[in-house]
Scaffold this motif. Structure first.
Motif, PDB file in Angstrom:
ATOM      1  N   PHE A  22       0.974  -1.159  -0.027  1.00 18.93           N
ATOM      2  CA  PHE A  22       0.042  -0.082  -0.114  1.00 18.93           C
ATOM      3  C   PHE A  22       0.938   1.225  -0.032  1.00 18.93           C
ATOM      4  CE2 PHE A  22       1.285  -0.322   4.154  1.00 18.93           C
ATOM      5  CZ  PHE A  22       1.171   1.023   4.768  1.00 18.93           C
ATOM      6  N   ALA A  23       0.376   2.261   0.078  1.00 19.54           N
ATOM      7  CA  ALA A  23       1.065   3.736   0.139  1.00 19.54           C
ATOM      8  C   ALA A  23       0.034   4.754   0.669  1.00 19.54           C
ATOM      9  CB  ALA A  23       1.181   4.079  -1.267  1.00 19.54           C
TER      10      ALA A  23
ATOM     11  N   VAL B 141       3.432  -3.397   3.593  1.00 18.68           N
ATOM     12  CA  VAL B 141       4.674  -3.152   2.942  1.00 18.68           C
ATOM     13  C   VAL B 141       4.392  -1.660   2.238  1.00 18.68           C
ATOM     14  CG1 VAL B 141       6.232  -3.562   1.039  1.00 18.68           C
ATOM     15  CG2 VAL B 141       5.615  -5.507   2.508  1.00 18.68           C
ATOM     16  N   ALA B 142       4.829  -0.470   2.850  1.00 15.62           N
ATOM     17  CA  ALA B 142       4.587   0.689   2.353  1.00 15.62           C
ATOM     18  C   ALA B 142       5.365   1.186   1.248  1.00 15.62           C
ATOM     19  CB  ALA B 142       4.799   1.912   3.478  1.00 15.62           C
ATOM     20  N   TRP B 143       4.921   1.107  -0.044  1.00 15.23           N
ATOM     21  CA  TRP B 143       5.470   1.246  -1.272  1.00 15.23           C
ATOM     22  C   TRP B 143       5.985   2.693  -1.642  1.00 15.23           C
ATOM     23  CZ3 TRP B 143       3.386   2.287  -6.412  1.00 15.23           C
ATOM     24  CH2 TRP B 143       4.326   1.757  -7.422  1.00 15.23           C
ATOM     25  N   LYS B 144       7.178   2.868  -1.879  1.00 16.04           N
ATOM     26  CA  LYS B 144       7.587   4.135  -2.395  1.00 16.04           C
ATOM     27  C   LYS B 144       7.000   5.274  -1.530  1.00 16.04           C
ATOM     28  CE  LYS B 144       8.662   2.903  -7.198  1.00 16.04           C
ATOM     29  NZ  LYS B 144       8.909   3.215  -8.322  1.00 16.04           N
ATOM     30  N   ASP B 145       7.145   5.297  -0.407  1.00 17.57           N
ATOM     31  CA  ASP B 145       6.492   6.303   0.727  1.00 17.57           C
ATOM     32  C   ASP B 145       7.372   6.397   1.894  1.00 17.57           C
ATOM     33  OD1 ASP B 145       4.141   7.490   1.397  1.00 17.57           O
ATOM     34  OD2 ASP B 145       2.967   5.891   2.211  1.00 17.57           O
ATOM     35  N   LYS B 146       7.442   7.747   2.136  1.00 21.64           N
ATOM     36  CA  LYS B 146       8.196   8.204   3.294  1.00 21.64           C
ATOM     37  C   LYS B 146       7.655   7.590   4.419  1.00 21.64           C
ATOM     38  CE  LYS B 146       9.122  12.364   1.069  1.00 21.64           C
ATOM     39  NZ  LYS B 146       8.851  13.919   0.966  1.00 21.64           N
ATOM     40  N   PRO B 147       8.958   7.141   5.587  1.00 21.53           N
ATOM     41  CA  PRO B 147       7.999   6.395   6.766  1.00 21.53           C
ATOM     42  C   PRO B 147       7.169   7.141   7.407  1.00 21.53           C
ATOM     43  CG  PRO B 147      10.353   5.821   6.271  1.00 21.53           C
ATOM     44  CD  PRO B 147      10.184   6.775   5.354  1.00 21.53           C
TER      45      PRO B 147
END
Length: 178
Positions: free
Chosen positions: A78-79, A105-111
């Motif tokens: 997800f994002a 799983v955070a995809w192409k994302d800032k923590p």
């Protein structure tokens, strides 16, 4: 051309144009490609990419996280910026309430954006991993977010859900993980 035949042609012109447009639309409708849903990873083991935990826990790979479970686990890519991911969140919360283990799983994302998203929309995940460069997602063969993988405790991917889990598909997802 006589004036009468010219009038007939002008009257028939809209009908000719309409039939032409219908023919073009029919051609494209019958020759369009099916939606591409890569399922190459179904039946294979999850990739062993080590990812950071967005909540500051130890870095880990999916196979290690799955080892302690006796039932299949959902791995949801997800994002925070993904609108369908926001719409999917209530279904993930419902699955969590029924005892389903979900790893995010955070995809192409800032923590920090991921943490804000989880604080705002509830957190359905037992662990949320950060995939800022998309390495894990690339290895999983995703085509966009959200995508959810049903993974057996031995790390084998048994199914893939492309797009958000919606209320109509909630029961079938629940059956697959129980």
């Amino acid at each position: 051309m006589t004036p009468t035949s010219l009038k007939r042609l002008l009257y028939a012109l809209p009908l000719i144009l309409f039939v032409g447009v219908l023919a073009v639309l029919a051609y494209y409708n019958f020759h369009k490609k099916a939606q591409y849903e890569p399922r190459a990873m179904v039946g294979k083991s999850v990739p062993t990419v080590v990812l950071d935990d967005v909540q500051g826990g130890p870095s880990s790979d999916l196979k290690s996280l799955l080892a302690g479970h006796s039932k299949p686990v959902l791995v949801n890519v997800f994002a925070s910026w993904c609108v369908p991911c926001q719409a999917e969140n209530p279904q993930l919360m419902a699955l969590k309430a029924k005892g389903v283990t979900i790893i995010g799983v955070a995809w192409k994302d800032k923590p920090q954006d991921t943490l804000n998203f989880l604080a705002q929309h509830d957190n359905p995940y037992v662990k949320t991993l950060s995939d800022p460069n998309g390495d894990m997602a690339l290895d999983l063969g995703i085509s966009g977010v959200p995508e959810t993988f049903i993974v057996a405790p031995d790390g084998t991917i048994t199914d893939k859900i492309t797009g958000p889990i919606v209320p109509d598909t909630l029961d079938s997802v629940l059956k697959e993980v129980q």
